[in-house]
Design a protein around this motif. Structure first.
Motif, PDB file in Angstrom:
ATOM      1  N   TRP A   1      -3.270   1.897  11.008  1.00  0.00           N
ATOM      2  CA  TRP A   1      -4.126   2.916  10.379  1.00  0.00           C
ATOM      3  C   TRP A   1      -5.505   2.957  11.012  1.00  0.00           C
ATOM      4  CZ3 TRP A   1      -1.322   6.177   7.550  1.00  0.00           C
ATOM      5  CH2 TRP A   1      -0.113   5.698   7.022  1.00  0.00           C
TER       6      TRP A   1
ATOM      7  N   LYS B   1     -11.949  -1.036   9.347  1.00  0.00           N
ATOM      8  CA  LYS B   1     -10.943  -0.884  10.409  1.00  0.00           C
ATOM      9  C   LYS B   1     -11.383  -1.501  11.752  1.00  0.00           C
ATOM     10  CE  LYS B   1      -8.985   3.072   8.027  1.00  0.00           C
ATOM     11  NZ  LYS B   1      -7.628   2.897   7.594  1.00  0.00           N
TER      12      LYS B   1
ATOM     13  N   SER C   1      -5.551  11.035   1.543  1.00  0.00           N
ATOM     14  CA  SER C   1      -4.679   9.917   1.916  1.00  0.00           C
ATOM     15  C   SER C   1      -3.512   9.774   0.946  1.00  0.00           C
ATOM     16  CB  SER C   1      -5.492   8.622   2.019  1.00  0.00           C
ATOM     17  OG  SER C   1      -4.681   7.573   2.497  1.00  0.00           O
TER      18      SER C   1
ATOM     19  N   MET D   1     -13.117   4.917   8.956  1.00  0.00           N
ATOM     20  CA  MET D   1     -12.107   5.295   9.946  1.00  0.00           C
ATOM     21  C   MET D   1     -12.721   5.762  11.268  1.00  0.00           C
ATOM     22  SD  MET D   1      -9.066   8.116   9.722  1.00  0.00           S
ATOM     23  CE  MET D   1      -8.271   7.518   8.267  1.00  0.00           C
TER      24      MET D   1
ATOM     25  N   GLU E   1      -2.402  12.176   6.858  1.00  0.00           N
ATOM     26  CA  GLU E   1      -3.018  11.071   7.594  1.00  0.00           C
ATOM     27  C   GLU E   1      -3.332  11.480   9.035  1.00  0.00           C
ATOM     28  OE1 GLU E   1      -3.878   8.335   6.086  1.00  0.00           O
ATOM     29  OE2 GLU E   1      -2.689   8.383   4.257  1.00  0.00           O
TER      30      GLU E   1
ATOM     31  N   VAL F   1       1.408   4.475   0.867  1.00  0.00           N
ATOM     32  CA  VAL F   1       1.929   5.369   1.916  1.00  0.00           C
ATOM     33  C   VAL F   1       2.993   4.710   2.792  1.00  0.00           C
ATOM     34  CG1 VAL F   1       0.117   7.122   2.188  1.00  0.00           C
ATOM     35  CG2 VAL F   1      -0.132   4.921   3.337  1.00  0.00           C
TER      36      VAL F   1
ATOM     37  N   SER G   1       0.886  -1.166   0.000  1.00  0.00           N
ATOM     38  CA  SER G   1       0.000   0.000   0.000  1.00  0.00           C
ATOM     39  C   SER G   1       0.927   1.221   0.000  1.00  0.00           C
ATOM     40  CB  SER G   1      -0.914  -0.029   1.231  1.00  0.00           C
ATOM     41  OG  SER G   1      -2.014   0.837   1.055  1.00  0.00           O
TER      42      SER G   1
ATOM     43  N   ASN H   1      -8.527  11.630   6.151  1.00  0.00           N
ATOM     44  CA  ASN H   1      -7.565  11.357   5.085  1.00  0.00           C
ATOM     45  C   ASN H   1      -7.001  12.628   4.474  1.00  0.00           C
ATOM     46  OD1 ASN H   1      -7.404   8.338   4.711  1.00  0.00           O
ATOM     47  ND2 ASN H   1      -9.613   8.637   4.790  1.00  0.00           N
TER      48      ASN H   1
ATOM     49  N   TYR I   1     -11.204  10.442   1.284  1.00  0.00           N
ATOM     50  CA  TYR I   1     -10.737   9.202   0.668  1.00  0.00           C
ATOM     51  C   TYR I   1     -11.692   8.090   1.053  1.00  0.00           C
ATOM     52  CZ  TYR I   1      -7.686   5.174  -0.339  1.00  0.00           C
ATOM     53  OH  TYR I   1      -7.153   4.002  -0.807  1.00  0.00           O
TER      54      TYR I   1
HETATM   55  N1  LIG Z   1      -5.485   6.667   4.938  1.00  0.00           N
HETATM   56  C1  LIG Z   1      -5.456   5.276   4.586  1.00  0.00           C
HETATM   57  C2  LIG Z   1      -6.534   4.623   5.339  1.00  0.00           C
HETATM   58  O1  LIG Z   1      -7.224   5.178   6.128  1.00  0.00           O
HETATM   59  C3  LIG Z   1      -4.118   4.728   4.900  1.00  0.00           C
HETATM   60  C4  LIG Z   1      -3.981   3.262   4.646  1.00  0.00           C
HETATM   61  C5  LIG Z   1      -3.411   2.944   3.320  1.00  0.00           C
HETATM   62  O2  LIG Z   1      -3.836   3.499   2.310  1.00  0.00           O
HETATM   63  O3  LIG Z   1      -2.536   2.085   3.277  1.00  0.00           O
END
Ligand SMILES: N[C@H](C=O)CCC(=O)O
Ligand SMILES: Cc1ncc(COP(=O)(O)O)c(C=O)c1O
Length: 420
Positions: A55, A259, A151, A234, A393, A19, A17, A203, A138
């Protein structure tokens, strides 16, 4: 060769992923070996206080005993059946019991699937194709929602991704967060079947919606016959037990979860009013499916967490107190060092900006000093504090985080503030 270099030989960018690759803050990501409570350890034995907590999902921290036990018990019975199980019903009941306006739920495997399916359902229900989304929000990486997204998409400067045909996104109308006039303009422009929003946007760092904005959004949806989707992947069970519903009291037609609802396992869900949800297959014609949806191991983890949260609703106040203490400490230190700093806290979520203005929308967030954030990130990581590797974030507090963890973090920031 280091592990990150080796990873890049086999996995695109060395990560699964974007980030996680630390591109916007520089340096190399530590490869994590294990976690315990508020802490994680990398493969070289370095210990970090973890403000990411996968996250968001791990509200009780790493290796929570109750979650672990539920997972182990479930695994011993078999990891997947592709058939209905009792634990799905139990988790559905526990979640729906919290929300009087939500009648039915469906479980999926990720937040992306939850929002993608919710959009399809809303379009099927209203027979209207246009959707409104907000710049900087996001909702995962499905085609119609990967438009001006926050994000990682914002972090990498590709808020609207190549590979998504313009034909797919022509139905996605954009509005500005916390700006009701921009929503009215979008409604006037198209034939809008639904509006999707993060009521507590996490995000673009953390930017909560204003109460009156969300209330007016609800009214506009009623007026135009559009489905209101609150994306709480989230914020659900994170900002508060019932997410934004506890804070604003605004009733969505569909709420998406992820989540925390999976206790760290891959789970997403969407829940809504009966009239809408019954348009979903096999009751209705809108198709949606998943080989591993409602997976018993993941459901068991989610059930353990949701039950524990319901039994201990007082934790949210405690978590918020700690998040506030952290942000107040950072604010004081920033001021003493001539650093522009503003922040937001909602329950166990926090977000801060190297910016003299407290942001209300993505343009505000984007005017923050991201280079300063990169320096902050590197220096805090070297001291053993693991913050998100992107200024876009949100940070998360978990229950095992102690007051002295918070004070130690503030002390570390005091030590590096002059250097950023
Ligand atoms: N902001 C994303 C999820 O809430 C971060 C997680 C990701 O994209 O790997
Ligand atoms: C608000 C929100 N919606 C949807 C998603 C997508 O969830 P996932 O990453 O599980 O696909 C995320 C996080 O990535 C999110 O924060």
């Amino acid at each position: 060769m280091g592990i990150f270099q080796e990873a890049q030989q086999y996995i695109v960018g060395g990560v699964n992923s974007p980030v996680r690759a630390f591109k916007s803050v520089g340096g190399e990501p530590p490869f994590i070996e294990r976690g315990e409570g508020a802490y994680i350890w990398d493969i070289e034995g370095n210990k970090y206080l973890d403000y990411i907590q996968s996250w968001g999902p791990l509200i009780f921290g790493h290796c929570d005993k109750d979650t672990q036990e539920a997972i182990i018990k479930a695994v011993k019975k078999g990891v997947s059946f592709g058939a209905p199980t009792k634990v799905e019903v139990e988790l559905a009941k526990e979640v729906l019991e919290l929300f009087p306006h939500l009648d039915l739920i469906r479980f999926v495997n990720s937040g992306t699937e939850a929002t993608m399916s919710a959009i399809r359902l809303a379009r099927g229900y209203t027979s209207k194709d246009d959707i409104i989304k907000f710049v900087g929000c996001y909702h995962g990486h499905s085609d119609s929602l990967l438009v001006s997204a926050g994000s990682g998409a914002a972090t990498f400067g590709v808020p609207s991704s190549p590979g998504v045909p313009a034909d797919f996104t022509k139905h996605t109308l954009l509005a500005e967060y916390n700006n009701i006039e921009s929503v009215k303009a979008a409604f006037e422009k198209g034939d809008v079947g639904c509006v999707i929003i993060e009521p507590i946007a996490g995000n673009m760092s953390l930017v909560p919606a204003k109460k009156e904005f969300l209330e007016e959004l609800r009214e506009l949806c009623n007026h135009y016959g559009a489905v209101l989707i609150l994306d709480e992947v989230m914020s659900g069970f994170r900002a508060s037990l019932r997410g934004s519903f506890d804070i604003y009291g605004v009733e969505a037609d569909i709420v998406t979860f992820g989540k925390v609802i999976g206790g760290g396992m891959p789970v997403g869900a969407f829940a809504g009013r009966k009239e809408i949800m019954e348009k979903l297959s096999p009751v209705g014609p809108v198709y949606q499916a998943g080989t591993l949806s409602g997976n018993p191991v993941a459901m068991s983890a989610g059930l353990a967490v949701i039950k524990k949260l319901k039994e201990n609703p007082e934790i949210y106040k405690e978590l918020e107190k700690k998040a506030k203490a952290l942000m107040e400490g950072f604010e004081k230190t920033s001021k003493e060092n001539g650093i522009d700093f503003t922040y937001n806290v909602v329950g166990s979520m926090f977000g801060f900006f190297f910016n003299p203005k407290k942001p209300e929308n993505f343009a505000d967030v984007d005017s923050s000093d991201t280079q300063r954030y990169a320096k902050f990130h590197n220096k805090m990581l070297n001291k053993g504090f693991y913050f998100a590797p992107s200024a876009y974030e949100t940070g998360f507090i978990c229950t095992p985080m102690s007051d002295s963890d918070i004070q130690n973090t503030i002390k570390a920031y005091e030590e590096i503030a002059k250097e950023i």
